[in-house]
Scaffold this motif. Structure first.
Motif, mmCIF file in Angstrom:
data_model
loop_
_atom_site.group_PDB
_atom_site.id
_atom_site.type_symbol
_atom_site.label_atom_id
_atom_site.label_comp_id
_atom_site.label_asym_id
_atom_site.label_seq_id
_atom_site.Cartn_x
_atom_site.Cartn_y
_atom_site.Cartn_z
ATOM 1 N N THR B 7 6.203 28.597 86.997
ATOM 2 C CA THR B 7 5.840 27.206 86.693
ATOM 3 C C THR B 7 4.362 27.136 86.372
ATOM 4 O O THR B 7 3.554 27.926 86.909
ATOM 5 C CB THR B 7 6.135 26.277 87.890
ATOM 6 O OG1 THR B 7 5.446 26.762 89.042
ATOM 7 C CG2 THR B 7 7.618 26.193 88.167
ATOM 8 N N PRO B 8 3.927 26.229 85.451
ATOM 9 C CA PRO B 8 4.797 25.380 84.625
ATOM 10 C C PRO B 8 5.389 26.169 83.467
ATOM 11 O O PRO B 8 5.035 27.322 83.246
ATOM 12 C CB PRO B 8 3.818 24.324 84.125
ATOM 13 C CG PRO B 8 2.524 25.063 83.989
ATOM 14 C CD PRO B 8 2.493 26.030 85.134
ATOM 15 N N ARG B 11 1.842 24.394 79.070
ATOM 16 C CA ARG B 11 0.612 23.748 79.493
ATOM 17 C C ARG B 11 -0.398 23.818 78.361
ATOM 18 O O ARG B 11 -0.523 24.843 77.683
ATOM 19 C CB ARG B 11 0.047 24.423 80.743
ATOM 20 C CG ARG B 11 -1.172 23.758 81.338
ATOM 21 C CD ARG B 11 -0.853 22.458 82.024
ATOM 22 N NE ARG B 11 -2.059 21.810 82.540
ATOM 23 C CZ ARG B 11 -2.545 21.978 83.759
ATOM 24 N NH1 ARG B 11 -1.926 22.793 84.601
ATOM 25 N NH2 ARG B 11 -3.635 21.355 84.122
ATOM 26 N N LEU B 13 -4.505 23.353 77.891
ATOM 27 C CA LEU B 13 -5.780 23.264 78.593
ATOM 28 C C LEU B 13 -6.914 23.071 77.603
ATOM 29 O O LEU B 13 -6.821 23.517 76.449
ATOM 30 C CB LEU B 13 -6.053 24.556 79.369
ATOM 31 C CG LEU B 13 -5.366 24.823 80.694
ATOM 32 C CD1 LEU B 13 -5.863 26.131 81.262
ATOM 33 C CD2 LEU B 13 -5.592 23.690 81.661
ATOM 34 N N MET B 19 -6.874 26.819 85.769
ATOM 35 C CA MET B 19 -5.524 26.519 86.221
ATOM 36 C C MET B 19 -4.914 27.743 86.864
ATOM 37 O O MET B 19 -5.408 28.871 86.682
ATOM 38 C CB MET B 19 -4.636 26.046 85.069
ATOM 39 C CG MET B 19 -4.106 27.131 84.169
ATOM 40 S SD MET B 19 -2.693 26.596 83.175
ATOM 41 C CE MET B 19 -1.441 26.350 84.420
ATOM 42 N N LEU B 21 -1.231 29.746 87.263
ATOM 43 C CA LEU B 21 0.161 29.938 86.886
ATOM 44 C C LEU B 21 0.898 30.464 88.111
ATOM 45 O O LEU B 21 0.489 31.460 88.714
ATOM 46 C CB LEU B 21 0.280 30.939 85.734
ATOM 47 C CG LEU B 21 -0.045 30.458 84.330
ATOM 48 C CD1 LEU B 21 -1.514 30.073 84.196
ATOM 49 C CD2 LEU B 21 0.293 31.533 83.310
ATOM 50 N N THR B 109 5.409 31.227 80.869
ATOM 51 C CA THR B 109 4.593 30.018 80.763
ATOM 52 C C THR B 109 3.870 30.085 79.433
ATOM 53 O O THR B 109 3.148 31.053 79.161
ATOM 54 C CB THR B 109 3.551 29.937 81.902
ATOM 55 O OG1 THR B 109 4.209 29.769 83.143
ATOM 56 C CG2 THR B 109 2.609 28.761 81.667
ATOM 57 N N LEU B 111 1.026 28.838 77.222
ATOM 58 C CA LEU B 111 -0.275 28.243 77.474
ATOM 59 C C LEU B 111 -1.073 28.163 76.190
ATOM 60 O O LEU B 111 -1.220 29.155 75.481
ATOM 61 C CB LEU B 111 -1.027 29.083 78.511
ATOM 62 C CG LEU B 111 -2.395 28.594 78.953
ATOM 63 C CD1 LEU B 111 -2.287 27.230 79.621
ATOM 64 C CD2 LEU B 111 -3.032 29.606 79.884
#
Lengths: 113, 114
Positions: B7-8, B11, B13, B19, B21, B109, B111
């Protein structure tokens, strides 16, 4: 250091025809060899592995791979391709007892109906 | 079994933000890994762990940090996000040494750093 080469970017094959995805490797000592498959927006899924023993390894979904020590190859094969086999295929190698895998860049397989 | 859960899933940024992960596995696997996947480049190892309290660098560790306080969890931290860190990140786990060395992967994830 270990490395993997997957020489073709994309493999196109007609449905029902044999499928081959090529992989050659470089590693010190005896290798552990793996094939993984990745479908869109998903993680890699394990298909098969060679650790020791018979050079022909059978795996999931009708796939098999042949280990050839003299040619340092581990080609993935399927006798009759399905449209649902269209995906990204990764070959990976690890020296015996090593904690880490080295992955090839991947081959996109497109099976044409 | 849930297997490996990340999660998530997506994303976005801004440059300079930080952040974490998240990655958790319910298979009681000792070994855990973080990879990044860039188009046409395969998977590159960022960090890995052979058990709780033990972590080590992979091929591309710069800009990332990890911790392994429990067997189940292996979070990956980006402290100062940079556009070069735009990628798909995968967490994986496997049992300990021995013949069964197949890695189990999460779904990733995605990103983007803008």
């Amino acid at each position: 250091a270990q490395s993997v080469a997957q020489p073709e970017d994309q493999v196109n094959v007609a449905e029902g025809n044999p499928l081959t995805v090529k992989c050659t490797y470089s590693v010190s000592g005896n290798p552990y060899l793996f094939w993984y498959v990745q479908y869109p927006n998903r993680g890699l899924q394990f298909l098969l592995k060679y650790i020791t023993g018979d050079n022909l390894v059978k795996g999931s979904y009708g796939f098999e791979a042949e280990f050839n020590k003299s040619q340092t190859s581990f080609h993935l094969k399927k006798p009759s391709a399905l449209v649902s086999d269209s995906a990204l295929y990764f070959c990976a190698v690890s020296p015996y007892g090593n904690n880490r895998l080295a992955f090839g860049k991947g081959n996109q397989v497109v099976v044409i109906p | 079994n849930a297997g490996v859960t990340q999660t998530p899933k997506f994303r976005i940024l801004k440059i300079g933000q930080s952040m974490t992960l998240q990655c958790t596995q319910d298979m009681n696997h000792n070994y855990m890994y973080w990879y990044r996947q860039d188009p046409g480049m395969g998977l590159k190892l960022i960090y890995y762990s052979v058990g709780a309290g033990i972590t080590d660098k992979g091929e591309v560790p710069n800009g990332y940090n990890v911790s392994r306080s429990t067997t189940e969890d292996f979070p990956l931290r980006l402290e100062l996000a940079a556009p070069s860190q735009t990628s798909v990140y995968f967490c994986a786990s496997r049992r300990g040494t021995g013949r069964n060395q197949a890695q189990h992967f999460g779904d990733g994830t995605r990103l983007s750093i803008l």
